[in-house]
Design a protein around this motif. Structure first.
Motif, PDB file in Angstrom:
ATOM      1  N   GLY A 191      -3.527   6.466   3.333  1.00  0.00           N
ATOM      2  CA  GLY A 191      -3.977   7.847   3.254  1.00  0.00           C
ATOM      3  C   GLY A 191      -5.199   8.106   4.112  1.00  0.00           C
ATOM      4  O   GLY A 191      -5.304   9.150   4.773  1.00  0.00           O
ATOM      5  N   HIS A 221       0.443   8.823  -5.710  1.00  0.00           N
ATOM      6  CA  HIS A 221      -0.240   9.922  -5.025  1.00  0.00           C
ATOM      7  C   HIS A 221      -1.751   9.697  -5.001  1.00  0.00           C
ATOM      8  O   HIS A 221      -2.529  10.599  -5.314  1.00  0.00           O
ATOM      9  CB  HIS A 221       0.111  11.272  -5.664  1.00  0.00           C
ATOM     10  CG  HIS A 221       1.577  11.492  -5.758  1.00  0.00           C
ATOM     11  ND1 HIS A 221       2.362  11.782  -4.668  1.00  0.00           N
ATOM     12  CD2 HIS A 221       2.428  11.417  -6.808  1.00  0.00           C
ATOM     13  CE1 HIS A 221       3.619  11.891  -5.042  1.00  0.00           C
ATOM     14  NE2 HIS A 221       3.692  11.669  -6.336  1.00  0.00           N
ATOM     15  N   LYS A 222      -2.134   8.484  -4.606  1.00  0.00           N
ATOM     16  CA  LYS A 222      -3.543   8.106  -4.501  1.00  0.00           C
ATOM     17  C   LYS A 222      -3.887   7.850  -3.045  1.00  0.00           C
ATOM     18  O   LYS A 222      -3.051   7.441  -2.241  1.00  0.00           O
ATOM     19  CB  LYS A 222      -3.841   6.850  -5.330  1.00  0.00           C
ATOM     20  CG  LYS A 222      -3.620   7.039  -6.823  1.00  0.00           C
ATOM     21  CD  LYS A 222      -4.561   8.066  -7.402  1.00  0.00           C
ATOM     22  CE  LYS A 222      -4.369   8.224  -8.900  1.00  0.00           C
ATOM     23  NZ  LYS A 222      -5.187   9.288  -9.451  1.00  0.00           N
ATOM     24  N   ARG A 223      -5.133   8.057  -2.709  1.00  0.00           N
ATOM     25  CA  ARG A 223      -5.624   7.893  -1.346  1.00  0.00           C
ATOM     26  C   ARG A 223      -6.185   6.487  -1.180  1.00  0.00           C
ATOM     27  O   ARG A 223      -7.229   6.156  -1.709  1.00  0.00           O
ATOM     28  CB  ARG A 223      -6.701   8.928  -1.062  1.00  0.00           C
ATOM     29  CG  ARG A 223      -7.283   8.878   0.320  1.00  0.00           C
ATOM     30  CD  ARG A 223      -8.317  10.004   0.448  1.00  0.00           C
ATOM     31  NE  ARG A 223      -9.100   9.868   1.632  1.00  0.00           N
ATOM     32  CZ  ARG A 223     -10.259   9.222   1.706  1.00  0.00           C
ATOM     33  NH1 ARG A 223     -10.773   8.660   0.628  1.00  0.00           N
ATOM     34  NH2 ARG A 223     -10.913   9.140   2.844  1.00  0.00           N
ATOM     35  N   GLY A 224      -5.471   5.684  -0.437  1.00  0.00           N
ATOM     36  CA  GLY A 224      -5.916   4.328  -0.111  1.00  0.00           C
ATOM     37  C   GLY A 224      -5.973   4.165   1.393  1.00  0.00           C
ATOM     38  O   GLY A 224      -6.174   5.129   2.138  1.00  0.00           O
ATOM     39  N   GLU A 259       0.446   3.957  -2.932  1.00  0.00           N
ATOM     40  CA  GLU A 259      -0.108   5.266  -2.579  1.00  0.00           C
ATOM     41  C   GLU A 259       0.922   6.385  -2.684  1.00  0.00           C
ATOM     42  O   GLU A 259       0.597   7.488  -3.135  1.00  0.00           O
ATOM     43  CB  GLU A 259      -0.695   5.223  -1.166  1.00  0.00           C
ATOM     44  CG  GLU A 259      -1.911   4.316  -1.079  1.00  0.00           C
ATOM     45  CD  GLU A 259      -2.514   4.263   0.306  1.00  0.00           C
ATOM     46  OE1 GLU A 259      -2.650   5.339   0.952  1.00  0.00           O
ATOM     47  OE2 GLU A 259      -2.864   3.151   0.754  1.00  0.00           O
ATOM     48  N   SER A 260       2.150   6.111  -2.295  1.00  0.00           N
ATOM     49  CA  SER A 260       3.158   7.178  -2.324  1.00  0.00           C
ATOM     50  C   SER A 260       3.658   7.464  -3.735  1.00  0.00           C
ATOM     51  O   SER A 260       3.870   8.617  -4.093  1.00  0.00           O
ATOM     52  CB  SER A 260       4.323   6.855  -1.394  1.00  0.00           C
ATOM     53  OG  SER A 260       5.001   5.696  -1.798  1.00  0.00           O
ATOM     54  N   GLY A 297       0.451  11.265   0.196  1.00  0.00           N
ATOM     55  CA  GLY A 297       0.830  10.846  -1.147  1.00  0.00           C
ATOM     56  C   GLY A 297       2.295  11.000  -1.484  1.00  0.00           C
ATOM     57  O   GLY A 297       2.720  10.667  -2.554  1.00  0.00           O
ATOM     58  N   VAL A 321      -7.350   1.608  -5.297  1.00  0.00           N
ATOM     59  CA  VAL A 321      -6.004   1.365  -4.774  1.00  0.00           C
ATOM     60  C   VAL A 321      -5.903  -0.065  -4.252  1.00  0.00           C
ATOM     61  O   VAL A 321      -4.927  -0.768  -4.526  1.00  0.00           O
ATOM     62  CB  VAL A 321      -5.648   2.389  -3.664  1.00  0.00           C
ATOM     63  CG1 VAL A 321      -4.404   1.952  -2.900  1.00  0.00           C
ATOM     64  CG2 VAL A 321      -5.458   3.777  -4.251  1.00  0.00           C
ATOM     65  N   HIS A 370       0.836  -1.206   0.000  1.00  0.00           N
ATOM     66  CA  HIS A 370       0.000   0.000   0.000  1.00  0.00           C
ATOM     67  C   HIS A 370       0.867   1.251   0.000  1.00  0.00           C
ATOM     68  O   HIS A 370       0.612   2.185  -0.760  1.00  0.00           O
ATOM     69  CB  HIS A 370      -0.908   0.036   1.238  1.00  0.00           C
ATOM     70  CG  HIS A 370      -2.273  -0.451   0.998  1.00  0.00           C
ATOM     71  ND1 HIS A 370      -3.243   0.312   0.397  1.00  0.00           N
ATOM     72  CD2 HIS A 370      -2.837  -1.647   1.275  1.00  0.00           C
ATOM     73  CE1 HIS A 370      -4.360  -0.395   0.321  1.00  0.00           C
ATOM     74  NE2 HIS A 370      -4.135  -1.590   0.844  1.00  0.00           N
ATOM     75  N   GLU A 401     -11.815   5.837  -4.784  1.00  0.00           N
ATOM     76  CA  GLU A 401     -10.372   5.875  -5.009  1.00  0.00           C
ATOM     77  C   GLU A 401      -9.653   4.810  -4.180  1.00  0.00           C
ATOM     78  O   GLU A 401      -8.800   4.084  -4.691  1.00  0.00           O
ATOM     79  CB  GLU A 401      -9.801   7.256  -4.694  1.00  0.00           C
ATOM     80  CG  GLU A 401      -8.311   7.342  -5.019  1.00  0.00           C
ATOM     81  CD  GLU A 401      -7.770   8.758  -4.943  1.00  0.00           C
ATOM     82  OE1 GLU A 401      -7.488   9.338  -6.008  1.00  0.00           O
ATOM     83  OE2 GLU A 401      -7.641   9.284  -3.815  1.00  0.00           O
ATOM     84  N   SER A 402      -9.987   4.707  -2.902  1.00  0.00           N
ATOM     85  CA  SER A 402      -9.276   3.723  -2.082  1.00  0.00           C
ATOM     86  C   SER A 402      -9.628   2.293  -2.480  1.00  0.00           C
ATOM     87  O   SER A 402      -8.786   1.389  -2.354  1.00  0.00           O
ATOM     88  CB  SER A 402      -9.504   3.959  -0.585  1.00  0.00           C
ATOM     89  OG  SER A 402     -10.816   3.703  -0.205  1.00  0.00           O
TER      90      SER A 402
END
Length: 155
Positions: free
Chosen positions: A55, A49-52, A45-46, A151, A76, A41, A72-73
């Motif tokens: 995040g 730059h996605k919100r999982g 995510e990093s 992110g 992810v 994860h 979004e999560s």
């Protein structure tokens, strides 16, 4: 927020979530023959730059295996699953095949896929391979600390 992964001697590793210098939550991570699920994860995510999951926890949600659905999560999470499958296959699946598997996985789970390109797959895989090398050098009972900031990552 810091993620502190501690290598266990049994069937689990542990991830401690550190906020403001204090352990906010601890999660037992079942060993799976590759890096821990939540470390995958971190990579997804990093890099993207996605919100999982991570995040959402950073934003204050409780770390739970039963989080509320979020487009979004959820996307992810499906991508993390695809990377885990790649890991179990030796981290060598062609990016195009991973993108195809991602689409199939999202369709099966009624989840909108994220916009992901082959270059994104390669970038995340590069981060995962870096983390894998670091994790393999961690002795049992010791930890690997990763910094996660909305992110962006550093360690």
């Amino acid at each position: 927020m810091q993620l502190v992964f501690t290598k266990g001697s049994g069937k689990h590793d542990r991830m401690d979530l550190i906020r403001d210098g204090h352990i906010a939550e601890s999660i037992e991570c079942p060993k799976q023959g590759i890096i821990p699920h939540d470390m995958v994860h971190f990579a997804v995510e990093s890099v993207l730059h996605k919100r999982g999951f991570i995040g959402r926890v950073l934003e204050g949600e409780a770390a739970s295996f039963q989080m509320q659905a979020d487009s979004e999560s959820d996307g992810v999470e499906r991508l993390v699953e695809v990377f885990q499958a790649d890991g179990w296959s030796g981290w060598s699946t062609a990016a195009a095949d991973m993108l195809d598997l991602y689409q199939v996985t999202c369709t099966a789970r009624h989840c909108a896929p994220l916009e992901v390109l082959a270059a994104d797959i390669e970038a995340v895989r590069g981060k995962i391979l870096e983390l894998t090398a670091q994790w393999q050098s961690v002795p049992v009972g010791k930890s690997l600390t990763l910094q996660f900031v909305h992110g962006a990552s550093a360690h």
